[in-house]
Design an enzyme around this catalytic site. Structure first.
Site, PDB file in Angstrom:
ATOM      1  N   HIS A 165       1.266  -0.997   0.330  1.00 48.33           N
ATOM      2  CA  HIS A 165      -0.138  -0.165  -0.324  1.00 48.33           C
ATOM      3  C   HIS A 165       0.985   1.666   0.051  1.00 48.33           C
ATOM      4  O   HIS A 165       2.287   1.555   0.266  1.00 48.33           O
ATOM      5  CB  HIS A 165      -1.030   0.357   1.539  1.00 48.33           C
ATOM      6  N   TYR A 166       0.204   2.612  -0.572  1.00 44.54           N
ATOM      7  CA  TYR A 166       1.051   3.593  -0.055  1.00 44.54           C
ATOM      8  C   TYR A 166       0.384   4.067   0.961  1.00 44.54           C
ATOM      9  O   TYR A 166      -0.616   4.298   0.854  1.00 44.54           O
ATOM     10  CB  TYR A 166       1.656   4.899  -0.755  1.00 44.54           C
ATOM     11  N   THR A 167       0.642   5.218   2.023  1.00 48.38           N
ATOM     12  CA  THR A 167       0.528   5.595   2.914  1.00 48.38           C
ATOM     13  C   THR A 167      -0.916   6.993   2.360  1.00 48.38           C
ATOM     14  O   THR A 167      -1.764   7.371   3.079  1.00 48.38           O
ATOM     15  CB  THR A 167       1.193   6.170   4.127  1.00 48.38           C
ATOM     16  N   GLU A 189       2.834  -0.990   4.146  1.00 48.18           N
ATOM     17  CA  GLU A 189       2.535   0.655   3.789  1.00 48.18           C
ATOM     18  C   GLU A 189       3.222   1.288   4.025  1.00 48.18           C
ATOM     19  O   GLU A 189       4.688   1.078   4.423  1.00 48.18           O
ATOM     20  CB  GLU A 189       2.086   1.045   5.545  1.00 48.18           C
ATOM     21  N   HIS A 196      -2.881  -3.165  -3.300  1.00 46.03           N
ATOM     22  CA  HIS A 196      -4.308  -2.846  -2.963  1.00 46.03           C
ATOM     23  C   HIS A 196      -4.776  -2.509  -4.279  1.00 46.03           C
ATOM     24  O   HIS A 196      -6.406  -3.210  -4.466  1.00 46.03           O
ATOM     25  CB  HIS A 196      -4.044  -1.510  -1.726  1.00 46.03           C
ATOM     26  N   ASP A 213      -3.190   1.774  -4.572  1.00 41.84           N
ATOM     27  CA  ASP A 213      -2.161   2.007  -4.095  1.00 41.84           C
ATOM     28  C   ASP A 213      -1.495   0.076  -4.619  1.00 41.84           C
ATOM     29  O   ASP A 213      -2.526  -0.795  -4.730  1.00 41.84           O
ATOM     30  CB  ASP A 213      -1.998   2.171  -3.074  1.00 41.84           C
TER      31      ASP A 213
END
Length: 256
Positions: A25-27, A99, A146, A156
């Site tokens: 994922h990215y935050t 993440e 994700h 993401d």
């Protein structure tokens, strides 16, 4: 009564791990806001990889690249949400979530995807290889973003995520170029496969195709695939390049 014997006669063949997937994922937020969110009551992840150039990271007195383990791997972190891959849903149950700091944004109807820092990529490689070594059930096609498991709902880790570079390190899946080029030549000559055949290929690889019966749903499915396997163009339009990448992946990982 003697104490319970936890050491002798251990069963190590007729068991398997909770973990079958690795999800990136990215935050979309800085270090401070990400820590607050990921240790709060609504969402969590097993690991957080910050960016050493983030001012809020530096303000927290961190000066080197670190990786933070926020949830024990034996526990179920809340990172995947409504999700599907192959015959499994609710992938929080069966995955490890990572993440990664990246302030991707969506403004005025368009996404902006910044690149990942080179030290983050090194940290991603080291962490992922360690996880894969310990969880052999995470096969290449189960290393996912994700956006792969939440088609149309998530973007993401985005098109700047180094999927191909990670594959070259032994992390995740990628198609063989020679096979892809053979399919590309075929599709350029004979035209795209029928949508029903494309949906069969998507489903075989693992994507959830239940929402792809409409034109908009199909476009979202194509875009999710492109974010991972054709990041130079993720407009959601099925073309011969995207179809060839898909066909080559299925040929490689699900032959016959």
């Amino acid at each position: 009564m003697k104490p319970v014997d936890y050491k002798q006669h251990r069963s190590n063949r007729s068991v398997n791990s909770r973990v079958h997937f690795l999800i990136f994922h990215y935050t979309a937020g800085n270090f401070s806001s990400s820590i607050n969110a990921l240790t709060g009551p609504n969402v969590s992840a097993h690991y957080l990889i910050p960016d050493i150039t983030d001012p809020s990271y530096l303000k927290a007195n961190h000066t080197e690249q670190e990786v933070f383990n926020l949830v024990d791997e034996t526990q179920r972190a809340w990172h995947a949400g409504v999700s599907q891959w192959g015959n499994r849903s609710n992938l929080n149950d069966t995955s490890i979530g990572i993440e990664i700091f990246n302030q991707a944004s969506f403004t005025e109807g368009a996404f902006t995807f910044p690149p990942y820092h080179c030290e983050q990529i090194v940290a991603i490689e080291q962490l992922a290889l360690n996880i894969l070594m310990r969880y052999p059930d995470i096969t290449p096609t189960k290393v996912l973003g994700h956006s792969d498991i939440a088609v149309g709902r998530k973007s993401d880790p985005g098109p700047m995520f180094p999927w191909h570079a990670l594959y070259l390190k032994g992390i995740g899946a990628w198609f063989d170029e020679a096979t892809r080029n053979n399919f590309l030549q075929r599709f350029n000559t004979c035209g795209l496969p029928a949508r029903s055949e494309l949906l069969r290929l998507f489903k075989t690889y693992g994507y959830d195709v239940t929402g792809a019966s409409s034109d908009n749903g199909f476009q979202q499915l194509v875009r999710a695939f492109q974010l991972h396997f054709r990041p130079e163009n993720y407009d959601g339009v099925m073309d011969t390049q995207t179809a060839a990448n898909l066909a080559a992946l299925v040929s490689k990982y699900f032959p016959g």
